[in-house]
Design a protein around this motif. Structure first.
Motif, PDB file in Angstrom:
ATOM      1  N   LEU B 259       0.880  -1.324   0.313  1.00 39.65           N
ATOM      2  CA  LEU B 259      -0.096   0.206  -0.159  1.00 39.65           C
ATOM      3  C   LEU B 259       1.209   1.281   0.354  1.00 39.65           C
ATOM      4  O   LEU B 259       1.839   1.492   0.658  1.00 39.65           O
ATOM      5  CB  LEU B 259      -1.129   0.430   1.307  1.00 39.65           C
ATOM      6  CG  LEU B 259      -1.812  -1.059   1.715  1.00 39.65           C
ATOM      7  CD1 LEU B 259      -2.628  -1.030   2.500  1.00 39.65           C
ATOM      8  CD2 LEU B 259      -2.585  -1.196   0.606  1.00 39.65           C
ATOM      9  N   THR B 260       0.686   2.098  -0.576  1.00 42.19           N
ATOM     10  CA  THR B 260       1.639   3.273  -0.449  1.00 42.19           C
ATOM     11  C   THR B 260       0.386   4.048   0.298  1.00 42.19           C
ATOM     12  O   THR B 260      -0.580   4.049   0.748  1.00 42.19           O
ATOM     13  CB  THR B 260       1.008   4.359  -2.337  1.00 42.19           C
ATOM     14  OG1 THR B 260      -0.813   5.124  -2.083  1.00 42.19           O
ATOM     15  CG2 THR B 260       1.336   3.469  -2.927  1.00 42.19           C
ATOM     16  N   ASP B 261       1.002   5.154   1.507  1.00 43.49           N
ATOM     17  CA  ASP B 261       0.567   6.300   1.927  1.00 43.49           C
ATOM     18  C   ASP B 261      -0.446   7.337   1.558  1.00 43.49           C
ATOM     19  O   ASP B 261      -1.548   6.904   3.011  1.00 43.49           O
ATOM     20  CB  ASP B 261       1.485   7.071   2.599  1.00 43.49           C
ATOM     21  CG  ASP B 261       2.667   6.992   3.475  1.00 43.49           C
ATOM     22  OD1 ASP B 261       2.859   5.452   3.143  1.00 43.49           O
ATOM     23  OD2 ASP B 261       3.480   7.825   3.326  1.00 43.49           O
ATOM     24  N   ASP B 262      -0.779   7.190   0.062  1.00 44.76           N
ATOM     25  CA  ASP B 262      -2.209   7.782  -0.169  1.00 44.76           C
ATOM     26  C   ASP B 262      -3.067   6.788   0.155  1.00 44.76           C
ATOM     27  O   ASP B 262      -4.541   6.927   0.066  1.00 44.76           O
ATOM     28  CB  ASP B 262      -1.725   7.785  -1.565  1.00 44.76           C
ATOM     29  CG  ASP B 262      -1.488   9.617  -1.714  1.00 44.76           C
ATOM     30  OD1 ASP B 262      -1.389   9.961  -1.489  1.00 44.76           O
ATOM     31  OD2 ASP B 262      -0.873  10.093  -3.412  1.00 44.76           O
ATOM     32  N   GLU B 263      -2.412   5.044  -0.664  1.00 45.75           N
ATOM     33  CA  GLU B 263      -3.815   4.432  -0.119  1.00 45.75           C
ATOM     34  C   GLU B 263      -3.919   4.002   1.034  1.00 45.75           C
ATOM     35  O   GLU B 263      -5.496   3.522   1.418  1.00 45.75           O
ATOM     36  CB  GLU B 263      -3.697   2.799  -1.215  1.00 45.75           C
ATOM     37  CG  GLU B 263      -3.723   2.787  -2.326  1.00 45.75           C
ATOM     38  CD  GLU B 263      -2.578   2.482  -2.901  1.00 45.75           C
ATOM     39  OE1 GLU B 263      -2.364   1.721  -4.789  1.00 45.75           O
ATOM     40  OE2 GLU B 263      -1.707   1.509  -2.438  1.00 45.75           O
ATOM     41  N   ILE B 291       0.796  -2.248   9.013  1.00 46.94           N
ATOM     42  CA  ILE B 291      -0.182  -2.646   9.828  1.00 46.94           C
ATOM     43  C   ILE B 291      -0.509  -0.965  10.793  1.00 46.94           C
ATOM     44  O   ILE B 291      -1.154  -0.700  11.454  1.00 46.94           O
ATOM     45  CB  ILE B 291      -0.014  -3.601  10.799  1.00 46.94           C
ATOM     46  CG1 ILE B 291      -0.084  -4.871   9.823  1.00 46.94           C
ATOM     47  CG2 ILE B 291      -0.749  -3.425  11.935  1.00 46.94           C
ATOM     48  CD1 ILE B 291      -1.094  -4.642   9.123  1.00 46.94           C
ATOM     49  N   VAL B 292       1.272  -0.675  11.421  1.00 45.57           N
ATOM     50  CA  VAL B 292       1.355   0.488  12.097  1.00 45.57           C
ATOM     51  C   VAL B 292       1.036   1.740  11.533  1.00 45.57           C
ATOM     52  O   VAL B 292       0.224   2.799  12.322  1.00 45.57           O
ATOM     53  CB  VAL B 292       2.736   0.944  12.482  1.00 45.57           C
ATOM     54  CG1 VAL B 292       2.911   1.498  13.155  1.00 45.57           C
ATOM     55  CG2 VAL B 292       2.707  -0.809  14.110  1.00 45.57           C
ATOM     56  N   LYS B 293       0.896   1.956  10.319  1.00 35.13           N
ATOM     57  CA  LYS B 293       0.444   2.716   9.583  1.00 35.13           C
ATOM     58  C   LYS B 293      -0.364   3.226   9.455  1.00 35.13           C
ATOM     59  O   LYS B 293      -1.825   4.428   9.504  1.00 35.13           O
ATOM     60  CB  LYS B 293       1.514   2.561   8.144  1.00 35.13           C
ATOM     61  CG  LYS B 293       2.818   3.675   8.345  1.00 35.13           C
ATOM     62  CD  LYS B 293       3.074   3.894   6.546  1.00 35.13           C
ATOM     63  CE  LYS B 293       4.619   4.719   6.435  1.00 35.13           C
ATOM     64  NZ  LYS B 293       4.212   5.203   4.844  1.00 35.13           N
ATOM     65  N   LEU B 294      -1.811   2.451   9.216  1.00 39.12           N
ATOM     66  CA  LEU B 294      -2.625   1.603   8.576  1.00 39.12           C
ATOM     67  C   LEU B 294      -3.501   2.306  10.061  1.00 39.12           C
ATOM     68  O   LEU B 294      -4.964   2.773  10.526  1.00 39.12           O
ATOM     69  CB  LEU B 294      -2.899   0.409   8.580  1.00 39.12           C
ATOM     70  CG  LEU B 294      -2.770   0.010   7.188  1.00 39.12           C
ATOM     71  CD1 LEU B 294      -3.164  -1.734   6.842  1.00 39.12           C
ATOM     72  CD2 LEU B 294      -3.247   1.019   6.268  1.00 39.12           C
ATOM     73  N   LEU B 295      -2.944   1.179  11.338  1.00 37.18           N
ATOM     74  CA  LEU B 295      -3.930   1.919  13.051  1.00 37.18           C
ATOM     75  C   LEU B 295      -3.457   3.555  12.837  1.00 37.18           C
ATOM     76  O   LEU B 295      -4.741   3.705  12.873  1.00 37.18           O
ATOM     77  CB  LEU B 295      -2.815   1.108  13.628  1.00 37.18           C
ATOM     78  CG  LEU B 295      -3.012  -1.301  13.528  1.00 37.18           C
ATOM     79  CD1 LEU B 295      -2.046  -1.170  14.972  1.00 37.18           C
ATOM     80  CD2 LEU B 295      -4.615  -0.394  14.034  1.00 37.18           C
ATOM     81  N   ALA B 327       5.615  -5.938  13.611  1.00 41.37           N
ATOM     82  CA  ALA B 327       5.444  -5.249  13.625  1.00 41.37           C
ATOM     83  C   ALA B 327       6.809  -4.564  14.340  1.00 41.37           C
ATOM     84  O   ALA B 327       7.201  -3.518  13.412  1.00 41.37           O
ATOM     85  CB  ALA B 327       4.109  -5.015  14.971  1.00 41.37           C
ATOM     86  N   LYS B 328       7.173  -4.739  15.206  1.00 39.29           N
ATOM     87  CA  LYS B 328       7.480  -3.804  16.447  1.00 39.29           C
ATOM     88  C   LYS B 328       9.446  -4.339  15.252  1.00 39.29           C
ATOM     89  O   LYS B 328      10.470  -4.081  15.052  1.00 39.29           O
ATOM     90  CB  LYS B 328       8.303  -4.796  17.092  1.00 39.29           C
ATOM     91  CG  LYS B 328       7.410  -4.196  18.467  1.00 39.29           C
ATOM     92  CD  LYS B 328       7.729  -5.367  19.428  1.00 39.29           C
ATOM     93  CE  LYS B 328       6.184  -5.841  20.402  1.00 39.29           C
ATOM     94  NZ  LYS B 328       5.142  -4.548  20.159  1.00 39.29           N
ATOM     95  N   LEU B 337       2.309  -2.194  18.081  1.00 39.67           N
ATOM     96  CA  LEU B 337       1.819  -2.841  17.665  1.00 39.67           C
ATOM     97  C   LEU B 337       2.122  -3.173  19.617  1.00 39.67           C
ATOM     98  O   LEU B 337       2.301  -4.922  19.871  1.00 39.67           O
ATOM     99  CB  LEU B 337       1.919  -3.613  17.015  1.00 39.67           C
ATOM    100  CG  LEU B 337       0.796  -4.204  16.249  1.00 39.67           C
ATOM    101  CD1 LEU B 337      -0.764  -3.654  16.055  1.00 39.67           C
ATOM    102  CD2 LEU B 337       0.955  -5.367  15.557  1.00 39.67           C
ATOM    103  N   ASP B 338       1.265  -2.955  20.589  1.00 40.10           N
ATOM    104  CA  ASP B 338       1.934  -3.300  22.272  1.00 40.10           C
ATOM    105  C   ASP B 338       1.139  -4.623  22.233  1.00 40.10           C
ATOM    106  O   ASP B 338      -0.175  -4.982  21.911  1.00 40.10           O
ATOM    107  CB  ASP B 338       1.451  -2.270  23.179  1.00 40.10           C
ATOM    108  CG  ASP B 338       0.284  -1.772  23.241  1.00 40.10           C
ATOM    109  OD1 ASP B 338      -0.437  -1.979  22.351  1.00 40.10           O
ATOM    110  OD2 ASP B 338      -0.102   0.139  23.825  1.00 40.10           O
ATOM    111  N   ALA B 339       0.960  -5.447  23.175  1.00 39.16           N
ATOM    112  CA  ALA B 339      -0.354  -6.070  24.195  1.00 39.16           C
ATOM    113  C   ALA B 339      -1.067  -5.829  23.250  1.00 39.16           C
ATOM    114  O   ALA B 339      -2.389  -6.915  22.179  1.00 39.16           O
ATOM    115  CB  ALA B 339      -0.010  -6.394  25.129  1.00 39.16           C
TER     116      ALA B 339
END
Lengths: 435, 435
Positions: B259-263, B291-295, B327-328, B337-339
């Motif tokens: 995914l691009t940042d725009d997506e 995943i971190v960017k999406l969250l 993720a880490k 992405l903590d517990a």
């Protein structure tokens, strides 16, 4: 009929050597701690009369796993702190907690908690890196598990010693007073390039050479570690170690996440053993070690869990699954680190790193009977097209049903034969309450 | 005293909502399939008289896990082929094997094998994507498990239908003949951008809109998939889907590795749900989803296992550990992405993706009692400093001791209450022999 100690009948044997072999409806004969035969069950029943006959008809029998990097007493700190930056985690959580309880008794009890977890999970040998090694050795002997103990050396003051010279004195004393057991061996365990200066490393090397011992150290774990050496010595740790004469077939370098292609070639040339600890490297965000490049260069790569404070389990089956998966994702190639290569890392390659490849790491006649059985008659591992695939990609460590170390039956149908798990947990909790 | 169906006393409850909460020495009251109270055990004993009183004194009780992407019948193909390039794996191994056995009976038996594995592992709801959905529904109802079934649509000929139009006819027929059960819901399940053309996607969307159903599709899984659309349509799949009006809060986009940042911003703007399947993405070398960017962008990210042919287990606890660890490592930051965030992905976020967030996904009064208990009195999870840490980083799925779906007790002290596992395995093996 030949009288022997133990005869194990099973569905599949994965001996590791020869490579990628699955022997079906086979039996394993054990006598006086050693594997003495490996043959079809039909023939075994005609040839041997055993004191103990073990039927494991839906199981895989394979060599016990070898954990080449552990800090067993840190099991007492499992889950104390997570999701933190490395220095915050160490300085504000782990070191203060260690300081509160460090003594021979906590080491024994913490090691026993780890030993119980490892045996339950199919690990039969571990290579430890911590303080009070003879107390970990004592726990290992009491549990009848095989272990290699590290004699810790570092220039920072710790609860163990005020400086490297006192560490070396204590190393000499621990080694002189080591227990007399075929299960136990020793290594020098300098901490890392950043906590061990050149003088200490040379003294450590001399101790190791004088006693024909190997060296077990954290190396190239983080970029920060490399930057420290670049600043203090004007060279990367690998170059510094090379100039000090430390790179050779008696060095187990743990982590090795950040390596140039030249450093990978140097590892191969010098026959350095690399202990890959993928879950710790992920959890602490150290990065992805270049395992496929190391293997392709001919380096002996083995596996380890690291301590429970940074993993947070001592699950070698989980570790080998993670190793295989992340190698594919990281290299964008699903064919790399296939199942059998990963299993070799967790068995025979570990034995080579410890210098024990003539004694353990595969099911071959003449080796110690350090073996495990895994019950495949389980919802997680059915159907079975290829047992080697399930060992890496599907099985759960609770499916380990039986463990033998030097022919002694330690886990039987998932239950410890001698070890009192309730007592082990109670003792661990008594220490946890002090933290 | 109020008469109720079930009262569960436990050491810790992790309700997920409110966030990051651990309730100690608490009880859960269940009546008529629903959670009706959550209160200290001391108070519960005064207030309620239950038909079934359950003591789980060393356990964590939490919402059942929600697997938002599965191909349950593919459990029959577990471990058939590994370590291969995607097209070699599909064309030379998976598709021929599927072709040999595809029929309602194999779907039922394969789904039941997967359902047994998921229930044993603490998963109480799954979102499936395969052929013969009503036969998977039948298995799920027989096992009393909650499921969302996909109505498959694709332009390629399969054992299910010759083209997309026949798929849509079959979708209509399956949906018209759907079972009447509160456990079961449906979605449209077009396969992917490369096997579903614009016309089929628009017809699929119309079917979904007319019946108020969601859409469940593989999207941006591999770079190759994106390249196909760039070649055929001159645009990336996300752009094409946006122009077709498919990007909205009723789309579950599975994988989303590339995914691009725009997506990512577009996903957030359109409220697309993303199902993250980390182990499948690693094993097939698809890559690391951002995943971190999406969250951080506010996207609802949930978790899935994918099918057992490419994973090779349906272990949501394993999946959430892998998600947190990679993720880490991928972001070079141990704090991401903590517990608790990871646990939310596996529970309430999954419920949101399925449109069931008012019914399941947390322990809140009024929701269905889809809950699990995990035995922490185990060598793998001692000592306990923070139960939430152990749920993500230490526990083993075999520690799941109890499972309830809509208040019905399905797993009791690790044993199935009704499901005959031996029979399930025997039926699976009968299909495996035909492959």
């Amino acid at each position: 009929m030949q009288n022997i100690d133990t005869l194990i009948h099973t569905r599949w044997i994965v001996p590791i050597i020869p490579r990628n072999q699955v022997l079906e409806n086979y039996s394993l004969a054990i006598d006086h701690e050693k594997i003495i035969d490996l043959l079809p069950t039909e023939d075994a029943n005609k040839k041997y009369s055993a004191k103990n006959t073990i039927d494991r008809k839906q199981h895989v029998v394979m060599p016990g796993l070898i954990n080449t990097h552990a800090h067993t007493p840190m099991n007492l700190l499992r889950g104390l702190a997570d999701d933190l930056q490395l220095m915050d985690w160490l300085q504000n959580h782990i070191w203060p907690a260690e300081g509160k309880i460090l003594c021979p008794e906590s080491i024994y009890d913490g090691s026993m908690l780890a030993i119980a977890e490892m045996l339950r999970s199919g690990t039969t040998c571990f290579n430890d890196h911590y303080f009070y090694p003879n107390d970990t050795a004592r726990a290992s002997i009491d549990a009848s598990m095989r272990a290699s103990l590290g004699l810790w050396v570092g220039n920072a003051p710790t609860g163990w010693a005020k400086d490297a010279d006192e560490c070396l004195e204590k190393a000499a004393s621990e080694y002189a007073n080591r227990p007399d057991s075929k299960l136990i061996s020793y290594m020098l365990a300098p901490h890392s390039p950043y906590i061990t200066n050149d003088g200490s490393l040379l003294k450590t090397k001399k101790f190791a050479d004088d006693n024909n011992l190997r060296i077990h150290i954290h190396l190239h774990e983080t970029q920060a570690e490399i930057d420290i050496d670049l600043k203090n010595y004007g060279k990367r740790p690998m170059q510094r170690f090379n100039e000090l004469g430390l790179l050779n077939e008696r060095l187990i370098a743990v982590h090795m996440v950040h390596l140039t292609d030249d450093e990978i070639a140097l590892c191969a040339e010098k026959k350095v053993h690399v202990s890959h600890n993928p879950e710790s490297n992920l959890k602490l965000a150290s990065g992805f070690a270049p395992i496929v490049k190391l293997l392709n260069a001919g380096v002996n790569v083995c596996l380890g869990t690291d301590g429970a404070a940074s993993n947070n389990d001592l699950d070698m089956f989980g570790e080998l699954q993670t190793a295989a998966l992340i190698a594919k994702g990281y290299n964008q190639d699903p064919t790399v680190l296939d199942a059998i290569t990963t299993l070799e890392m967790a068995t025979i390659n570990g034995a080579k790193a410890l210098g024990l490849e003539k004694e353990i790491g595969s099911i071959e006649i003449g080796k110690y009977a350090d073996i495990i059985a895994i019950d495949f008659d389980h919802i997680f591992t059915q159907p079975v097209y290829n047992p080697i695939s399930h060992l890496v990609y599907a099985m759960n460590r609770m499916q380990v049903s039986d463990v033998w170390v030097a022919g002694k039956h330690l886990l039987n149908h998932g239950e410890f034969v001698n070890l009192d798990v309730k007592e082990v947990i109670a003792k661990a909790n008594a220490w946890a309450e002090k933290i």
